[in-house]
Scaffold this motif. Structure first.
Motif, mmCIF file in Angstrom:
data_model
loop_
_atom_site.group_PDB
_atom_site.id
_atom_site.type_symbol
_atom_site.label_atom_id
_atom_site.label_comp_id
_atom_site.label_asym_id
_atom_site.label_seq_id
_atom_site.Cartn_x
_atom_site.Cartn_y
_atom_site.Cartn_z
ATOM 1 N N TRP A 416 42.060 33.146 33.198
ATOM 2 C CA TRP A 416 41.627 34.525 32.882
ATOM 3 C C TRP A 416 40.402 34.913 33.692
ATOM 4 C CZ3 TRP A 416 36.751 35.157 30.905
ATOM 5 C CH2 TRP A 416 36.147 34.040 30.296
ATOM 6 N N GLU A 419 41.670 35.916 36.959
ATOM 7 C CA GLU A 419 42.322 37.238 36.895
ATOM 8 C C GLU A 419 41.332 38.391 37.030
ATOM 9 O OE1 GLU A 419 46.526 36.717 34.487
ATOM 10 O OE2 GLU A 419 44.993 38.057 33.702
ATOM 11 N N LYS A 422 41.441 39.510 40.321
ATOM 12 C CA LYS A 422 42.717 40.026 40.803
ATOM 13 C C LYS A 422 42.890 41.502 40.485
ATOM 14 C CE LYS A 422 46.953 38.081 40.078
ATOM 15 N NZ LYS A 422 47.876 37.168 39.366
ATOM 16 N N TYR A 423 42.246 41.924 39.413
ATOM 17 C CA TYR A 423 42.488 43.273 38.898
ATOM 18 C C TYR A 423 41.234 44.132 38.996
ATOM 19 C CZ TYR A 423 46.549 40.852 36.901
ATOM 20 O OH TYR A 423 47.685 40.122 36.722
ATOM 21 N N TYR B 106 49.011 44.180 37.187
ATOM 22 C CA TYR B 106 47.972 44.444 36.189
ATOM 23 C C TYR B 106 48.610 44.819 34.846
ATOM 24 C CZ TYR B 106 43.899 46.645 33.998
ATOM 25 O OH TYR B 106 42.891 46.990 33.136
#
Lengths: 463, 463
Positions: A416, A419, A422-423, B106
Motif C-alpha cells: 500500500w 501504491e 502509483k496513484y 486507480y
C-alpha cells in the motif's frame, strides 16, 4: 461570594481587590504564632501560591494552626492589596474549612527532595514546584503544537498504535497479544499459531506513524500526527524511554527546503507560546534548573537556523581542535558529542544538517542525484543535540522499490505504501519530533523520566 | 505568481480574482472535448474542488485530456469569477504540469463504492468525498476538545499507555511483552517468569487513564487526558474497536453537578466548532449520510440537557408502551434500546441519567447516602445512546477501601490511588468520552471502522 482561581487573582488582582472571595486549594506551607498565621495556598491553577493570613479571632484558629502540608482547604475572606510588601496581595481569612485532611506522613514536606525520590512518588510529585512547572509546560507545549498546525490547516491524523507490520524499521518492538503465554498455541510446523491471536496475525506497538501519515498527506496535502510511540530497546539512559510521544508532520507538494522551514517555524512557535503563557514557570527553570535557559531560548527564537550538509559537518569535525570519543569519517553516524559541538561551539544556534549518506538512513528517504546521499535533515539544537529527524520521501516508484530490495526488505510488506507512488504521488516530506525531548529542551530538565507523568523504562512500569 | 490553497480561494475569491496563480492538487474528475476540457481539482485543503478550464491552445492539450483520476498536477492560470454560473469561479489554465501520474487501475474511480470496499483501501479512501469529510471533522473535533479545555486552564496529561497493573477493571486487556513466545521463560513454580520481561513484570495496554488522571487533578485541580485506549473484547459490532481514543477530564473541588455542567458545555463546544469550521462537510453529511443531522445537532446546541435519576429512568421504561428486547427491572444495566428510547422518544434531547445502582458500576464511584446507588452519570444522546460515562469519585478513604474489598479487589494494588485520599483528598469528579463515538455522532457515520484511519478490530490489523 465569588469563587476565584488563584491564576485569575494573579492576572487581575484589581478585579478582586477588597472583595469577599472563596478560594480552594492545598497547603504548601503554614507557619503560625499564637496570634496569627500564614498559609501559602496552591490551587493547581497557577505556579505561585496565594498567601492566606488568619488570626486569633478565627473560630478554628488552633485547629488550623496545626494543619499539615497538603491539607485541602476552602478559604473565605477578603482579598487585600499590599503594595510594597513581598507579595502584592493576600487574603484575610474569615473562614477556613477543611475539605480533606493530610496525614502527617505526607512525603512531600518542605525540604528539598532528589528527583530520584520524587519518581518513587510519581502520583504526588506534580504537587511540587518543579513538577507542577514541568507538567504545565508539557500541557502548554502540546497545545502550542496543535494550534500551530491547525492554524495552517493541517489535518490531525490518529495513526494506529497497534501495528500488524514490523516494517517500520525504526527499532525493537513490543509484541501485543492475547495468546495465553502459559500455553502458546503452535501450528503444524511447530511455530506460534498467530491465527489464534486477537488480530489473527502478529502485532506490535508502533514505532512511528510516518508511513500511514504519508497516505494521509497524499489526500489532505498537509497533515500531522501526535501520539504515543514505543521502543523496546534495552537502553537505560537519561534520554530513552520505552513509551514516548511523537509529532510527525507530513507535507505534499513540498521538498526538503519546505520541510526545514516548517520545522523552524514550529520550534519557534512552541518556544514563543510557552514563554508567553507560562512566564513564571520559565523563569523558575532558568533560575533553579538550568541557568541561562531563557537566554538560550530567546536566542533561538530570534536567530535564523543554520543549514549545512553532512559532508560539510564532517569537514568541520575533522578539522576541529577537539578530541572526540568517537572518531569521525565520512559515512559514519554523528554522535551526540559531534552534534553538540557543531550546534554549541561552532554555530551557537540551531543547525540543520542535510544530505546524509544513504547507508545510515532509512529506505524511504529520497535519493539525491549523487546516488550517495539522501535528502535527509536532522535539526541539532544547543544543549540537546538532535531534536528533529526528517527527510524528503522517495516519490519515484522504481527508485523506492530498488531501495527496499537493496536494504533486504520485502516489497510485498509495503504494497500500500508503494501504491501511494502509483496513484498521483507527489514530492513530499516530513519529520519526527520527540515530544519529551522538546520538554527537556524547554525546561532544562535533563532526565526523560522527569518529563513523563508515569515513565516506562527498562524494568520500570509503576503506577 | 502566487501559490494558493483551494481553501483560501473559496474563502476569499476576491483576493485572487483576475490574478495569475498556481494551484497544486489531484484530479477528481476530468472531461474533455476536442476543443476544451474541465478538471475538478482537489488539493486536500478543502472539501470542494476547484474547476480548472483548459483549452486547445494549451501546449500539452492532448496529453492533459487523457489524464486519469488522481493524477497530481501543477496548474497555472488566471482565476476568473463567474457569477451566476454553477461555480462562482474557475481557473483558466495557461499551463498544466504533471507532478505524479496515476495508473489507470486507480481503484477510486468516480462510481460509488461501498464502505466495505473502501475499508480495503484505507490508504486511499481519505481521497473520497465521504472520508475526506470524516477525517477533517475528526481533526477539527480533536482540536475543539483541546481548545475547550485549554481555554479553561485545564492541564493536558499524557497518562501511560503501557500499564503495569490490571486493576483498571474496565475490560479485557492486551498483553505487552518482549518475551520470546516460542520459548516463554518459566520460574521454579512453572509459571511465566515475568521478571525476564522488558518491564520485569506483566504489562498490558491501558483501558483508561482515569486513575492516573485523578492523581493529576489533585495537583492541578482541572486536567484532561486525550489518548488511545484498548479493549481486547471479542465484539465484532459496528460500535466496538480494539483501539480507540478517549478523552477523560477530571476536576477537583467539584461534584456530580459540576461534572454534568462541564460535559454539557464540552459537547456544545465541539458541535459549534465543527459547524463553524466545516460547514461544507457538515452539510454533506446531513444531505448524503444522515438526513436531519444538522437539525439534530442544532437542536442539541440550543437545548438544556435533561437530568433524571436512574430510578426515574426505570419507571419511565416500565410504563413505556413499547416492547423492549431486554426487560427492565431496577438494578439492571440500561441497554442501547432503553437509552435511545429515553433520549429520542421521551425527551427528544440529550439526557443525563444519574445515580445508578452501585452493583452495576465501578468501585471508585462515590457512594450515595442511600447506600444503594452511586454518584454516576451517563449522557445519552439521540441517534447514539450513551456517549459519556462519568461519576463523582469516592474521596472517603474508608468507604473506598471497603468498596475495593466488597468487589473482591486487592487494596495493595491500589496503594497510590488510596494515598490520594490520605493526603489532602477532595471532592472530585470526571468522565470519559469515547472520541470515535463523538465523530460518529457528528457525522452520522454508523460504523466505527469508518471514523478510524486504519481500524483495529477482531481479526483485523491491516496497514
Amino acid at each position: 461570594m465569588d469563587k476565584a482561581y488563584i491564576k485569575d487573582i494573579y492576572r487581575h488582582p484589581e478585579k478582586y481587590a477588597d472583595k469577599e472571595i472563596q478560594v480552594e486549594g492545598w497547603i504548601r506551607t503554614l507557619r503560625a504564632s499564637k496570634a496569627f498565621g500564614f498559609i501559602e495556598l496552591n490551587d493547581g491553577t497557577f505556579f505561585k501560591n496565594l498567601q492566606v493570613v488568619f488570626e486569633e479571632n478565627l473560630e478554628n484558629f488552633k485547629e488550623v494552626s496545626k494543619f499539615g502540608i497538603s491539607t485541602a482547604l476552602i478559604v473565605k475572606g477578603k482579598l487585600v492589596l499590599t503594595p510594597g510588601s513581598k507579595q502584592a496581595f493576600e487574603i484575610k481569612a474569615t473562614s477556613i474549612e477543611v475539605e480533606g485532611h493530610a496525614d502527617k506522613e505526607y512525603p512531600l514536606q518542605k525540604k528539598r527532595h532528589s528527583f530520584e525520590f520524587l519518581r518513587s512518588i510519581a502520583h504526588l510529585r506534580p504537587r511540587s514546584n518543579t513538577f507542577s512547572a514541568v507538567f504545565r509546560i508539557r500541557s502548554l507545549a502540546a497545545f502550542a503544537i496543535h494550534e500551530f498546525f491547525q492554524k495552517r490547516g493541517f489535518v490531525y491524523v490518529h495513526t494506529p498504535i497497534i501495528t500488524g507490520s514490523d516494517c517500520e524499521g525504526a527499532g525493537e518492538m513490543f509484541r501485543v497479544t492475547t495468546l495465553d503465554l502459559n500455553n502458546v498455541p503452535k501450528n503444524e510446523e511447530g511455530k506460534i499459531d498467530t491465527t489464534k491471536d486477537f488480530f489473527g496475525k502478529e502485532t506490535n506497538l508502533t514505532v512511528s506513524g510516518q508511513l500511514q501519515g504519508e497516505a494521509y498527506a497524499l489526500a489532505f496535502r498537509n497533515i500531522y500526527t501526535f501520539g504515543p510511540t514505543f521502543r523496546a530497546e534495552n537502553s537505560n539512559t537519561a534520554r530513552h524511554a520505552a513509551e514516548f510521544w511523537m509529532i510527525e508532520p507530513e507535507i505534499a507538494f513540498a521538498d526538503l527546503a519546505d520541510n526545514m522551514e516548517l520545522a523552524e517555524d514550529m520550534i519557534k512557535y512552541i518556544i514563543n507560546y510557552v514563554l508567553e503563557n507560562a512566564p513564571e514557570e520559565m523563569e523558575f527553570f532558568s533560575k533553579f534548573i538550568d541557568k541561562g535557559l531563557l537566554e538560550r531560548l530567546n536566542n533561538i527564537v530570534s536567530s535564523d537556523f543554520e543549514k549545512i550538509t553532512y559532508t560539510k559537518a564532517i569537514e568541520i569535525l575533522k578539522s576541529a581542535k577537539k578530541e572526540f570519543e568517537f572518531p569521525v569519517e565520512w559515512g559514519c553516524d554523528l554522535q551526540t558529542e559531534h552534534e553538540r559541538y557543531i550546534t554549541e561551539e561552532v554555530y551557537k544556534k540551531p543547525v540543520f544538517v542535510t544530505d546524509y549518506p544513504k547507508d545510515i538512513k532509512a529506505f524511504y528517504m529520497r535519493m539525491n542525484d549523487d546516488n550517495k546521499t539522501v535528502a535527509a535533515m536532522d535539526l541539532l539544537v544547543p544543549g540537546v543535540g538532535e531534536i528533529i529527524g526528517g527527510s524528503q520521501r522517495e516519490e519515484r516508484l522504481d527508485v523506492l522499490e530498488s531501495r527496499i530490495e537493496e536494504m533486504g526488505l520485502h516489497k510485498d510488506d509495503y504494497w500500500w505504501y508503494l501504491e501511494l507512488r502509483k496513484y498521483g504521488g507527489t514530492r513530499h516530506a516530513g519529520f519526527g519530533l520527540g515530544f519529551e525531548r522538546v520538554i527537556m529542551y524547554l525546561t532544562g530538565i535533563s532526565n526523560i523520566r522527569d518529563v513523563v507523568s508515569f515513565p516506562r523504562t527498562v524494568k520500570t512500569a509503576e503506577f
